[in-house]
Design a protein around this motif. Structure first.
Motif, PDB file in Angstrom:
ATOM      1  N   ASP A   1     -68.067  80.474  35.855  1.00  0.00           N
ATOM      2  CA  ASP A   1     -69.045  81.429  36.376  1.00  0.00           C
ATOM      3  C   ASP A   1     -68.480  82.844  36.488  1.00  0.00           C
ATOM      4  O   ASP A   1     -69.241  83.801  36.629  1.00  0.00           O
ATOM      5  N   GLU A   2     -67.174  82.997  36.372  1.00  0.00           N
ATOM      6  CA  GLU A   2     -66.554  84.323  36.382  1.00  0.00           C
ATOM      7  C   GLU A   2     -66.677  85.024  35.025  1.00  0.00           C
ATOM      8  O   GLU A   2     -66.365  86.208  34.915  1.00  0.00           O
ATOM      9  N   TRP A   3     -67.125  84.296  34.026  1.00  0.00           N
ATOM     10  CA  TRP A   3     -67.176  84.821  32.656  1.00  0.00           C
ATOM     11  C   TRP A   3     -68.615  85.090  32.227  1.00  0.00           C
ATOM     12  O   TRP A   3     -69.531  84.388  32.629  1.00  0.00           O
ATOM     13  N   ALA A   4     -68.774  86.075  31.393  1.00  0.00           N
ATOM     14  CA  ALA A   4     -70.097  86.453  30.857  1.00  0.00           C
ATOM     15  C   ALA A   4     -70.451  85.549  29.675  1.00  0.00           C
ATOM     16  O   ALA A   4     -70.576  85.981  28.538  1.00  0.00           O
ATOM     17  N   ILE A   5     -70.577  84.268  29.980  1.00  0.00           N
ATOM     18  CA  ILE A   5     -70.903  83.269  28.959  1.00  0.00           C
ATOM     19  C   ILE A   5     -72.278  82.701  29.308  1.00  0.00           C
ATOM     20  O   ILE A   5     -72.617  82.562  30.484  1.00  0.00           O
ATOM     21  N   SER A   6     -73.035  82.333  28.282  1.00  0.00           N
ATOM     22  CA  SER A   6     -74.360  81.759  28.519  1.00  0.00           C
ATOM     23  C   SER A   6     -74.243  80.430  29.271  1.00  0.00           C
ATOM     24  O   SER A   6     -73.210  79.749  29.219  1.00  0.00           O
ATOM     25  N   GLU A   7     -75.315  80.076  29.949  1.00  0.00           N
ATOM     26  CA  GLU A   7     -75.362  78.792  30.644  1.00  0.00           C
ATOM     27  C   GLU A   7     -75.167  77.649  29.646  1.00  0.00           C
ATOM     28  O   GLU A   7     -74.475  76.665  29.931  1.00  0.00           O
ATOM     29  N   GLU A   8     -75.754  77.788  28.468  1.00  0.00           N
ATOM     30  CA  GLU A   8     -75.604  76.773  27.413  1.00  0.00           C
ATOM     31  C   GLU A   8     -74.129  76.580  27.056  1.00  0.00           C
ATOM     32  O   GLU A   8     -73.654  75.452  26.913  1.00  0.00           O
ATOM     33  N   ALA A   9     -73.396  77.670  26.938  1.00  0.00           N
ATOM     34  CA  ALA A   9     -71.972  77.582  26.602  1.00  0.00           C
ATOM     35  C   ALA A   9     -71.182  76.969  27.754  1.00  0.00           C
ATOM     36  O   ALA A   9     -70.276  76.160  27.534  1.00  0.00           O
ATOM     37  N   LYS A  10     -71.523  77.350  28.977  1.00  0.00           N
ATOM     38  CA  LYS A  10     -70.829  76.767  30.134  1.00  0.00           C
ATOM     39  C   LYS A  10     -71.026  75.256  30.164  1.00  0.00           C
ATOM     40  O   LYS A  10     -70.066  74.503  30.382  1.00  0.00           O
ATOM     41  N   LEU A  11     -72.251  74.802  29.923  1.00  0.00           N
ATOM     42  CA  LEU A  11     -72.521  73.367  29.911  1.00  0.00           C
ATOM     43  C   LEU A  11     -71.771  72.668  28.780  1.00  0.00           C
ATOM     44  O   LEU A  11     -71.278  71.549  28.953  1.00  0.00           O
ATOM     45  N   ALA A  12     -71.667  73.330  27.643  1.00  0.00           N
ATOM     46  CA  ALA A  12     -70.924  72.754  26.512  1.00  0.00           C
ATOM     47  C   ALA A  12     -69.431  72.655  26.836  1.00  0.00           C
ATOM     48  O   ALA A  12     -68.780  71.675  26.474  1.00  0.00           O
ATOM     49  N   VAL A  13     -68.891  73.664  27.532  1.00  0.00           N
ATOM     50  CA  VAL A  13     -67.480  73.585  27.952  1.00  0.00           C
ATOM     51  C   VAL A  13     -67.309  72.408  28.903  1.00  0.00           C
ATOM     52  O   VAL A  13     -66.398  71.589  28.732  1.00  0.00           O
ATOM     53  N   LEU A  14     -68.168  72.304  29.887  1.00  0.00           N
ATOM     54  CA  LEU A  14     -68.055  71.226  30.867  1.00  0.00           C
ATOM     55  C   LEU A  14     -68.159  69.853  30.210  1.00  0.00           C
ATOM     56  O   LEU A  14     -67.487  68.908  30.630  1.00  0.00           O
TER      57      LEU A  14
END
Length: 135
Positions: A58-71
């Motif tokens: 959440d500290e990064w300017a990444i899309s929610e879609e990308a955050k979910l893919a990382v997780l």
């Protein structure tokens, strides 16, 4: 090569089955995602990420879609979003997974099957070579 020709040329890269060529367009698209991945080179960032992955993302300017893919460690989705495999390898390393084992998750093979295929010389050049033409 004219301006139109370069776009047609680059579009051809999208016709390679199972491959995502890291183009300038993908680099721009995945800039923040790749910066996140590179941040994991520092031990203190790896520790913060492992302590609370979502808070760190959440500290990064990444899309929610990308955050979910990382997780989810959905590497194919991350590549589609502009992730660079060499930057994403920092995520593999943070998880304690060897590069080849992580890459095996991007295929329809198990790690032992993928490893054996590579030991046997890699994928066969036979098969679908063009998405558009189905050949």
């Amino acid at each position: 090569m004219t301006h139109t020709d370069i776009h047609a040329y680059l579009a051809e890269f999208e016709d390679i089955p199972g491959t995502r060529v890291f183009t300038a367009k993908r680099a721009r698209q995945g800039y923040h995602l790749n910066q996140f991945a590179m941040s994991l080179m520092k031990p203190e960032n790896r520790e913060r990420f492992k302590a609370d992955e979502r808070a760190y993302l959440d500290e990064w300017a990444i899309s929610e879609e990308a955050k979910l893919a990382v997780l989810a460690r959905d590497y194919n989705a991350l590549l589609d979003m502009g992730g660079n495999i060499y930057f994403l390898s920092k995520l593999f390393s943070t998880d304690g997974i060897a590069f080849a084992e992580a890459v095996s998750t991007m295929t329809d093979m198990s790690w032992p099957e993928y490893r054996q295929m590579m030991l046997d010389g890699g994928r066969s050049p036979e098969g679908v070579r063009s998405i558009r033409e189905g050949r």
